[in-house]
Design a protein around this motif. Structure first.
Motif, PDB file in Angstrom:
ATOM      1  N   THR A 201      12.091  38.200  20.765  1.00  0.00           N
ATOM      2  CA  THR A 201      11.848  39.587  21.147  1.00  0.00           C
ATOM      3  C   THR A 201      12.841  40.009  22.209  1.00  0.00           C
ATOM      4  O   THR A 201      13.374  39.194  22.950  1.00  0.00           O
ATOM      5  N   ASN A 202      13.071  41.307  22.282  1.00  0.00           N
ATOM      6  CA  ASN A 202      13.952  41.850  23.304  1.00  0.00           C
ATOM      7  C   ASN A 202      13.223  42.039  24.614  1.00  0.00           C
ATOM      8  O   ASN A 202      13.795  42.488  25.581  1.00  0.00           O
ATOM      9  N   GLY A 203      11.962  41.752  24.640  1.00  0.00           N
ATOM     10  CA  GLY A 203      11.181  41.894  25.854  1.00  0.00           C
ATOM     11  C   GLY A 203       9.745  42.183  25.522  1.00  0.00           C
ATOM     12  O   GLY A 203       9.410  42.619  24.427  1.00  0.00           O
ATOM     13  N   ILE A 204       8.917  41.894  26.475  1.00  0.00           N
ATOM     14  CA  ILE A 204       7.491  42.106  26.296  1.00  0.00           C
ATOM     15  C   ILE A 204       7.173  43.580  26.491  1.00  0.00           C
ATOM     16  O   ILE A 204       7.550  44.180  27.485  1.00  0.00           O
TER      17      ILE A 204
ATOM     18  N   VAL B  65      -1.129  36.336  24.717  1.00  0.00           N
ATOM     19  CA  VAL B  65      -0.612  36.896  23.476  1.00  0.00           C
ATOM     20  C   VAL B  65       0.085  38.175  23.884  1.00  0.00           C
ATOM     21  O   VAL B  65      -0.519  39.050  24.522  1.00  0.00           O
ATOM     22  N   VAL B  66       1.372  38.273  23.543  1.00  0.00           N
ATOM     23  CA  VAL B  66       2.162  39.421  23.943  1.00  0.00           C
ATOM     24  C   VAL B  66       2.773  40.102  22.734  1.00  0.00           C
ATOM     25  O   VAL B  66       3.001  39.491  21.695  1.00  0.00           O
ATOM     26  N   LEU B  67       3.022  41.385  22.892  1.00  0.00           N
ATOM     27  CA  LEU B  67       3.640  42.192  21.847  1.00  0.00           C
ATOM     28  C   LEU B  67       5.039  42.565  22.301  1.00  0.00           C
ATOM     29  O   LEU B  67       5.230  42.999  23.435  1.00  0.00           O
TER      30      LEU B  67
ATOM     31  N   VAL C 181       4.374  39.654  17.408  1.00  0.00           N
ATOM     32  CA  VAL C 181       3.264  39.118  18.190  1.00  0.00           C
ATOM     33  C   VAL C 181       3.635  37.689  18.557  1.00  0.00           C
ATOM     34  O   VAL C 181       3.922  36.878  17.679  1.00  0.00           O
ATOM     35  N   GLN C 182       3.651  37.407  19.840  1.00  0.00           N
ATOM     36  CA  GLN C 182       3.997  36.062  20.299  1.00  0.00           C
ATOM     37  C   GLN C 182       2.793  35.458  21.006  1.00  0.00           C
ATOM     38  O   GLN C 182       2.278  36.033  21.968  1.00  0.00           O
TER      39      GLN C 182
END
Length: 180
Positions: free
Chosen positions: A2-5, A174-176, A161-162
């Motif tokens: 991801t490019n960032g949360i 859990v982060v998007l 979703v990480q």
């Protein structure tokens, strides 16, 4: 990557509560079956399965067998399996005649779960196969539906979703984020 949360979807406490609930639901559906097998999908699903087994042991006094499975060789999109070394698959005592719960961190298209079910056939014929996931993000390409869900999180296709697990990432969350 991801490019960032963009935002945190589940905190450590949210994950703990979801796993406790899933553990109780697994026990209710399997009537405290002492031959229960939890099969964690590599990599984070393995750790989720181990935690569910810990919870079940605390609740019921028996620990389900926990196996590991890397289903990438059974996928219908082989490019997913290329580029990374395969991880060990091990299901102690096989699955013949036993109830099996496949455990994964995120359910997305359903292709990994389809491959996992096919891979399980190499370990025997389970009496029942169920699916437990920490996060169901939608966008199914196959008719696969989890039996036990920590959280339904509707997402857009460009989002990622990480699931962060302490054993691998140093913390639980859990982060998007956005696809890179």
């Amino acid at each position: 990557m991801t490019n960032g949360i963009e935002r945190v979807l589940l905190t450590q406490d949210d994950i703990r509560r979801a796993m406790t609930r899933i553990s109780h639901e697994i026990l209710e559906q399997n009537r405290a079956s002492s031959d229960l097998v939890l099969v964690g999908l590599q990599t984070r699903g393995v750790h989720v399965a181990k935690r569910l087994a810990d919870n079940i042991e605390r609740i019921e006094g028996f620990r389900p067998v926990v196996g590991t499975l890397d289903p990438r060789l059974w996928r219908d999109d082989p490019e997913v399996a290329s580029g990374q070394p395969l991880l060990p698959s091990d299901i102690p005592n096989g699955v013949d005649g036993k109830p099996v719960v496949i455990v994964d961190d995120v359910l997305y298209t359903g292709r990994t779960i389809r491959a996992a079910m096919e891979a399980l056939l190499d370990f025997g014929r389970a009496s029942r196969i169920q699916l437990a996931v920490l996060v169901d993000r939608g966008h199914r390409e196959l008719p696969i539906r989890p039996d036990f869900i920590g959280k339904n999180i509707p997402t857009a296709r460009g989002e990622r979703v990480q699931v962060r697990i302490t054993e691998i990432d140093g913390d639980d969350a859990v982060v998007l984020g956005r696809e890179g």
